[in-house]
Design a protein around this motif. Structure first.
Motif, PDB file in Angstrom:
ATOM      1  N   GLU A 126       0.717  -1.251  -0.047  1.00 16.61           N
ATOM      2  CA  GLU A 126       0.156  -0.110  -0.111  1.00 16.61           C
ATOM      3  C   GLU A 126       1.000   1.262   0.106  1.00 16.61           C
ATOM      4  O   GLU A 126       0.375   2.319  -0.542  1.00 16.61           O
ATOM      5  N   ASP A 127       2.053   1.185   0.422  1.00 13.97           N
ATOM      6  CA  ASP A 127       3.008   2.240   0.526  1.00 13.97           C
ATOM      7  C   ASP A 127       3.895   2.299  -0.650  1.00 13.97           C
ATOM      8  O   ASP A 127       4.990   2.650  -0.482  1.00 13.97           O
ATOM      9  N   VAL A 128       3.437   1.866  -1.635  1.00 18.06           N
ATOM     10  CA  VAL A 128       4.205   1.925  -3.072  1.00 18.06           C
ATOM     11  C   VAL A 128       4.164   3.165  -3.507  1.00 18.06           C
ATOM     12  O   VAL A 128       3.415   3.934  -3.585  1.00 18.06           O
ATOM     13  N   LYS A 129       5.420   3.435  -3.923  1.00 22.97           N
ATOM     14  CA  LYS A 129       5.759   4.914  -4.703  1.00 22.97           C
ATOM     15  C   LYS A 129       5.615   4.875  -6.259  1.00 22.97           C
ATOM     16  O   LYS A 129       6.153   3.880  -6.747  1.00 22.97           O
ATOM     17  N   LEU A 130       5.114   5.716  -6.963  1.00 19.21           N
ATOM     18  CA  LEU A 130       4.976   5.463  -8.378  1.00 19.21           C
ATOM     19  C   LEU A 130       5.907   6.355  -8.918  1.00 19.21           C
ATOM     20  O   LEU A 130       6.177   7.518  -8.424  1.00 19.21           O
ATOM     21  N   LEU A 131       6.644   5.795  -9.941  1.00 27.42           N
ATOM     22  CA  LEU A 131       7.855   6.655 -10.740  1.00 27.42           C
ATOM     23  C   LEU A 131       7.191   7.223 -11.763  1.00 27.42           C
ATOM     24  O   LEU A 131       6.219   7.075 -12.289  1.00 27.42           O
ATOM     25  N   PRO A 132       7.925   8.619 -12.042  1.00 29.03           N
ATOM     26  CA  PRO A 132       7.107   9.451 -12.995  1.00 29.03           C
ATOM     27  C   PRO A 132       7.465   8.575 -14.346  1.00 29.03           C
ATOM     28  O   PRO A 132       6.451   8.896 -15.189  1.00 29.03           O
ATOM     29  N   LYS A 133       8.440   7.841 -14.509  1.00 28.96           N
ATOM     30  CA  LYS A 133       8.698   7.219 -15.803  1.00 28.96           C
ATOM     31  C   LYS A 133       8.640   5.764 -15.693  1.00 28.96           C
ATOM     32  O   LYS A 133       9.104   5.237 -14.593  1.00 28.96           O
ATOM     33  N   LEU A 134       8.267   5.070 -16.750  1.00 30.44           N
ATOM     34  CA  LEU A 134       8.440   3.607 -16.458  1.00 30.44           C
ATOM     35  C   LEU A 134       9.900   3.350 -16.624  1.00 30.44           C
ATOM     36  O   LEU A 134      10.671   3.544 -17.327  1.00 30.44           O
ATOM     37  N   ARG A 135       9.985   1.945 -15.880  1.00 30.01           N
ATOM     38  CA  ARG A 135      11.346   1.511 -15.745  1.00 30.01           C
ATOM     39  C   ARG A 135      11.240  -0.101 -16.476  1.00 30.01           C
ATOM     40  O   ARG A 135      10.163  -0.761 -16.417  1.00 30.01           O
ATOM     41  N   SER A 136      12.277  -0.851 -16.679  1.00 26.72           N
ATOM     42  CA  SER A 136      12.276  -2.069 -17.186  1.00 26.72           C
ATOM     43  C   SER A 136      12.922  -2.867 -16.111  1.00 26.72           C
ATOM     44  O   SER A 136      13.766  -2.806 -15.590  1.00 26.72           O
ATOM     45  N   ARG A 143       7.992  -3.580 -18.176  1.00 21.69           N
ATOM     46  CA  ARG A 143       7.841  -2.271 -17.870  1.00 21.69           C
ATOM     47  C   ARG A 143       6.919  -1.984 -16.510  1.00 21.69           C
ATOM     48  O   ARG A 143       5.948  -2.634 -16.589  1.00 21.69           O
ATOM     49  N   PHE A 144       7.396  -1.237 -15.562  1.00 25.34           N
ATOM     50  CA  PHE A 144       6.718  -1.178 -14.492  1.00 25.34           C
ATOM     51  C   PHE A 144       6.881   0.412 -14.004  1.00 25.34           C
ATOM     52  O   PHE A 144       7.765   1.031 -14.425  1.00 25.34           O
ATOM     53  N   ARG A 145       6.159   0.765 -13.066  1.00 23.35           N
ATOM     54  CA  ARG A 145       5.980   2.228 -12.426  1.00 23.35           C
ATOM     55  C   ARG A 145       5.926   1.924 -10.904  1.00 23.35           C
ATOM     56  O   ARG A 145       6.379   2.902 -10.526  1.00 23.35           O
ATOM     57  N   ASN A 146       5.544   0.902 -10.389  1.00 25.95           N
ATOM     58  CA  ASN A 146       5.324   0.797  -8.892  1.00 25.95           C
ATOM     59  C   ASN A 146       6.849   0.360  -8.335  1.00 25.95           C
ATOM     60  O   ASN A 146       7.215  -0.847  -8.750  1.00 25.95           O
ATOM     61  N   LEU A 147       7.317   1.198  -7.550  1.00 21.73           N
ATOM     62  CA  LEU A 147       8.649   1.126  -6.893  1.00 21.73           C
ATOM     63  C   LEU A 147       8.296   0.060  -5.677  1.00 21.73           C
ATOM     64  O   LEU A 147       7.547   0.445  -4.873  1.00 21.73           O
ATOM     65  N   HIS A 148       9.347  -0.859  -5.619  1.00 24.62           N
ATOM     66  CA  HIS A 148       9.205  -1.870  -4.497  1.00 24.62           C
ATOM     67  C   HIS A 148       9.882  -0.983  -3.436  1.00 24.62           C
ATOM     68  O   HIS A 148      10.718  -0.455  -3.693  1.00 24.62           O
ATOM     69  N   HIS A 149       9.647  -1.401  -2.027  1.00 25.86           N
ATOM     70  CA  HIS A 149      10.317  -0.856  -0.942  1.00 25.86           C
ATOM     71  C   HIS A 149      11.612  -1.197  -0.873  1.00 25.86           C
ATOM     72  O   HIS A 149      12.516  -0.340  -0.309  1.00 25.86           O
ATOM     73  N   PHE A 150      11.986  -2.216  -1.467  1.00 26.83           N
ATOM     74  CA  PHE A 150      13.339  -2.909  -1.258  1.00 26.83           C
ATOM     75  C   PHE A 150      14.366  -2.813  -2.482  1.00 26.83           C
ATOM     76  O   PHE A 150      15.424  -2.229  -2.621  1.00 26.83           O
ATOM     77  N   TYR A 151      13.788  -3.373  -3.630  1.00 31.19           N
ATOM     78  CA  TYR A 151      14.461  -3.657  -4.700  1.00 31.19           C
ATOM     79  C   TYR A 151      14.029  -2.399  -5.903  1.00 31.19           C
ATOM     80  O   TYR A 151      12.666  -2.337  -6.011  1.00 31.19           O
ATOM     81  N   ASP A 152      14.801  -1.865  -6.201  1.00 34.70           N
ATOM     82  CA  ASP A 152      14.517  -0.472  -7.161  1.00 34.70           C
ATOM     83  C   ASP A 152      14.713  -1.046  -8.771  1.00 34.70           C
ATOM     84  O   ASP A 152      14.233  -0.476  -9.644  1.00 34.70           O
TER      85      ASP A 152
END
Length: 162
Positions: A126-136, A143-152
Motif C-alpha cells: 500500500e505504501d508503493v511509490k509511483l515513478l514518473p517514468k516507466l522502468r524495465s 515495464r513497471f512504474r510501482n517501486l518496490h520498498h526494497f528492490y529498485d
C-alpha cells in the motif's frame, strides 16, 4: 534624430525595398513563425524541459530511498569511515582500500521478507511509490512504474519472488 531622417518622403522607396529584407530576416530569426508563436514555443519547450528534469530528480530520489540502495550507501559510508580511521594508523594502505569502496554486494537487513504474502507485506504494498517514468525490470524486462520498498530494479512481481 535618425528616425526622422529614415521617415523622410524621399526614402520611401528605400523603406519599401528594405521591408522585404526585414520580413526574410524575421523568418530566419523566428524559424518561419511569428515572433509571438516563436517565443510561445520556446516557453513551452523550457517548461517541458523543467518538468522532465523534475521527474528525473523525483525518480532518483525514490530509487535512492529503497532499502537496498540505502543499505549499500550506509555500507559505503561505513567503509569510508573505517578507511579514515585506518589512514591515521597506516598512510600507505589508503590506496588499497579506496579501490575496494564499491557500493555493491550483500546488504544485511533486520527484517525478513516472508515468502507468502502476509498483512505486513500488504501494508508495504500500500505504501508503493509511483515513478514518473516507466522502468524495465532487471529480470523479466517488463515495464513497471510501482517501486518496490526494497528492490529498485525489479518489478513488484519479481521483487516479491526474490
Amino acid at each position: 534624430m535618425h528616425i526622422i531622417k529614415y521617415k523622410h518622403v524621399n526614402l520611401r522607396l528605400l523603406r519599401k525595398a528594405l521591408m522585404g529584407c526585414f520580413d526574410i530576416q524575421k523568418q530566419v530569426m523566428y524559424d518561419g513563425l511569428s515572433e509571438d508563436d516563436y517565443y510561445e514555443n520556446r516557453l513551452a519547450e523550457r517548461t517541458l524541459r523543467r518538468q522532465k528534469a523534475s521527474e528525473r530528480c523525483h525518480q532518483r530520489k525514490y530509487i535512492a530511498e529503497t532499502k537496498l540502495r540505502r543499505g549499500r550507501l550506509d555500507k559505503l559510508e561505513q567503509l569510508k569511515n573505517n578507511s579514515q580511521q585506518e589512514e591515521e594508523e597506516e598512510e600507505h594502505k589508503l590506496h588499497q582500500y579506496q579501490s575496494l569502496l564499491i557500493p555493491d554486494g550483500h546488504v544485511t537487513t533486520t527484517t525478513t521478507t516472508p515468502l507468502l504474502p502476509t498483512s505486513t507485506a500488504q501494508e508495504e504494498e500500500e505504501d508503493v511509490k509511483l515513478l514518473p517514468k516507466l522502468r524495465s525490470c532487471y529480470v523479466c524486462k517488463v515495464r513497471f512504474r510501482n517501486l518496490h520498498h526494497f528492490y529498485d530494479q525489479l518489478c513488484p512481481t519479481c521483487a516479491t519472488l526474490n
